[in-house]
Motif scaffolding. Sequence first.
Motif, short mmCIF file in Angstrom:
data_model
loop_
_atom_site.label_atom_id
_atom_site.label_comp_id
_atom_site.label_asym_id
_atom_site.label_seq_id
_atom_site.Cartn_x
_atom_site.Cartn_y
_atom_site.Cartn_z
N UNK A 34 -2.39 4.33 -10.46
CA UNK A 34 -3.24 3.24 -10.92
C UNK A 34 -2.80 2.68 -12.25
N UNK A 35 -2.41 3.57 -13.15
CA UNK A 35 -1.92 3.13 -14.47
C UNK A 35 -0.64 2.31 -14.32
N UNK A 36 0.26 2.77 -13.46
CA UNK A 36 1.53 2.06 -13.25
C UNK A 36 1.30 0.67 -12.69
N UNK A 37 0.40 0.57 -11.72
CA UNK A 37 0.11 -0.73 -11.11
C UNK A 37 -0.54 -1.68 -12.12
N UNK A 38 -1.49 -1.17 -12.88
CA UNK A 38 -2.18 -2.01 -13.86
C UNK A 38 -1.23 -2.53 -14.94
N UNK A 39 -0.23 -1.72 -15.28
CA UNK A 39 0.72 -2.12 -16.32
C UNK A 39 1.76 -3.11 -15.81
N UNK A 40 1.82 -3.27 -14.50
CA UNK A 40 2.87 -4.13 -13.92
C UNK A 40 2.53 -5.60 -13.95
N UNK A 41 1.28 -5.94 -14.23
CA UNK A 41 0.90 -7.35 -14.26
C UNK A 41 0.32 -7.80 -12.94
N UNK A 42 0.45 -9.10 -12.66
CA UNK A 42 -0.19 -9.69 -11.49
C UNK A 42 0.73 -9.89 -10.30
N UNK A 43 2.03 -9.82 -10.48
CA UNK A 43 2.95 -10.05 -9.37
C UNK A 43 2.84 -8.95 -8.32
N UNK A 44 2.64 -9.33 -7.07
CA UNK A 44 2.44 -8.34 -6.01
C UNK A 44 3.66 -7.45 -5.83
N UNK A 45 4.84 -8.04 -5.84
CA UNK A 45 6.06 -7.25 -5.67
C UNK A 45 6.23 -6.28 -6.83
N UNK A 46 5.99 -6.75 -8.02
CA UNK A 46 6.14 -5.90 -9.19
C UNK A 46 5.13 -4.75 -9.18
N UNK A 47 3.93 -5.03 -8.68
CA UNK A 47 2.89 -4.00 -8.63
C UNK A 47 3.26 -2.90 -7.62
N UNK A 48 3.76 -3.30 -6.46
CA UNK A 48 4.16 -2.30 -5.47
C UNK A 48 5.36 -1.50 -5.98
N UNK A 49 6.31 -2.18 -6.58
CA UNK A 49 7.48 -1.48 -7.12
C UNK A 49 7.07 -0.49 -8.20
N UNK A 50 6.16 -0.90 -9.06
CA UNK A 50 5.69 -0.01 -10.13
C UNK A 50 4.96 1.20 -9.53
N UNK A 51 4.18 0.97 -8.50
CA UNK A 51 3.48 2.08 -7.83
C UNK A 51 4.49 3.08 -7.28
N UNK A 52 5.51 2.58 -6.61
CA UNK A 52 6.52 3.47 -6.03
C UNK A 52 7.27 4.25 -7.11
N UNK A 53 7.60 3.58 -8.18
CA UNK A 53 8.30 4.27 -9.26
C UNK A 53 7.38 5.29 -9.94
N UNK A 54 6.08 4.96 -10.01
CA UNK A 54 5.13 5.92 -10.55
C UNK A 54 5.07 7.17 -9.70
N UNK A 55 5.16 7.01 -8.40
CA UNK A 55 5.18 8.14 -7.47
C UNK A 55 6.40 9.01 -7.74
N UNK A 56 7.56 8.39 -7.84
CA UNK A 56 8.79 9.14 -8.09
C UNK A 56 8.76 9.82 -9.45
N UNK A 57 8.19 9.15 -10.44
CA UNK A 57 8.08 9.74 -11.78
C UNK A 57 7.20 10.99 -11.77
N UNK A 58 6.10 10.93 -11.01
CA UNK A 58 5.21 12.09 -10.92
C UNK A 58 5.95 13.27 -10.29
#
Length: 219
Positions: free
Chosen positions: A86-110
């Motif tokens: 949730x934190x990763x997505x919120x920090x990514x801004x409003x772009x849908x592609x950027x939000x999904x990419x940030x979510x995926x990277x957040x998963x890998x980071x965890x």
Amino acid sequence: MADETSTTPVRVRNRRGEGARLRHEIVAAAVELLDETGDESAITLRSVARRVGIAAPSIYRHFPDQPAIMLAVVRSAFAELDEQLGVAVDAAGEGARERLTALCRGYLDFAQAYPGRYRTMFGGLWAPDLNASSVTVEDMAALGQESIRRIVAALDGCVTAGCATSTDVAADAVALWLGLHGLAHQRAVSPSFPWPSDIAERVIDTLAHFTDERDGQGE
């Protein structure tokens, strides 16, 4: 040989009504043991009780057996993963592609930050006997559902925004998760492999069915 009790912390007894505090301390101790050892088998009633500074029988007031403690540990880990996503997505801004990419990277980071927890969550290290423990099929089925829902919602947002071509969002979200899990697992077990620097982007872009065009003000 040193007396084992000399290394056991002395815990201040809870006042009446503070049982929830002890339950939290039991789970926290189990998480610490998992982080330190990376081994679910290191979490026993005795080891957890010693870490908390209580007698092992005191645990039974809060957890009927060791699998119940592990279920609480895994639930806590999934809650932390979901919060990080949730934190990763919120920090990514409003772009849908950027939000999904940030979510995926957040998963890998965890997965990289908490390898012991991740292996217990997804690596098959923890497989309670559902016929001989307090853990139920429903308990196991509920694990990770919030994180999957986040992936589904983020991918659906990309389809709506026109930056992904998925025609079956639910199925493609599962495929995307499997790709992320495979990468996370292989990175952990094959750290010396010469991973391409953009391997995460390749996995995400392909399994998310991204188009060439980018939405919003992202990358």
